[in-house]
Motif scaffolding. Sequence first.
Motif, PDB file in Angstrom:
ATOM      1  N   SER A  61       0.945  -0.904  -0.129  1.00 32.68           N
ATOM      2  CA  SER A  61      -0.339  -0.436  -0.271  1.00 32.68           C
ATOM      3  C   SER A  61       0.870   1.041   0.262  1.00 32.68           C
ATOM      4  CB  SER A  61      -0.976   0.069   1.590  1.00 32.68           C
ATOM      5  OG  SER A  61      -2.023  -1.114   0.734  1.00 32.68           O
ATOM      6  N   VAL A  80       1.172   3.594  -2.935  1.00 32.01           N
ATOM      7  CA  VAL A  80       0.490   5.126  -2.228  1.00 32.01           C
ATOM      8  C   VAL A  80       1.118   6.387  -2.723  1.00 32.01           C
ATOM      9  CG1 VAL A  80      -0.024   6.889  -0.286  1.00 32.01           C
ATOM     10  CG2 VAL A  80      -1.545   4.765  -0.735  1.00 32.01           C
ATOM     11  N   GLY A 114       0.418   2.109  -9.706  1.00 33.80           N
ATOM     12  CA  GLY A 114       0.280   3.522  -8.757  1.00 33.80           C
ATOM     13  C   GLY A 114       0.682   5.325  -9.353  1.00 33.80           C
TER      14      GLY A 114
END
Length: 142
Positions: free
Chosen positions: A8, A12, A50
Amino acid sequence: MLELGAGSGLFVAAFASATLLPGGSELWLAALVQQQPEQLWYWWSLATLGNTLGSLTTFALGVWLAGRWGAERFDKRGQQRALAWLRRYGPWSLLLAWLPLVGDGLCLLAGWLRCGWPLACVLIALGKGTRYLVVAGIMSLI
């Protein structure tokens, strides 16, 4: 064992560094590949996804701005350089969307110029994926 928090965080950081925010995604990727080299492709795909989605967000912002701003509003040197590249080379300039400073401008202005988003998505992903592959490859050799 994969840690959801690490993935994660990488996602991000990659997303943020594709926008006007700082993200440090290369450092995240390098650290994760060094800690878990067997997960290289997983980390690479998270970083690439991402970062590509972050650039497409900037692209979408450019589409939104197209009806609100004229070319004279893009007055910074990097913006002018990105605009010149896009006008000269078209959407193929988006292969350089990974470049610091200029890359964000390329994505914003490509949206502003209404470059086709499917081709933009592919070209952005190719450039971003190649950059992360180089980083991951170097770290796997260390």
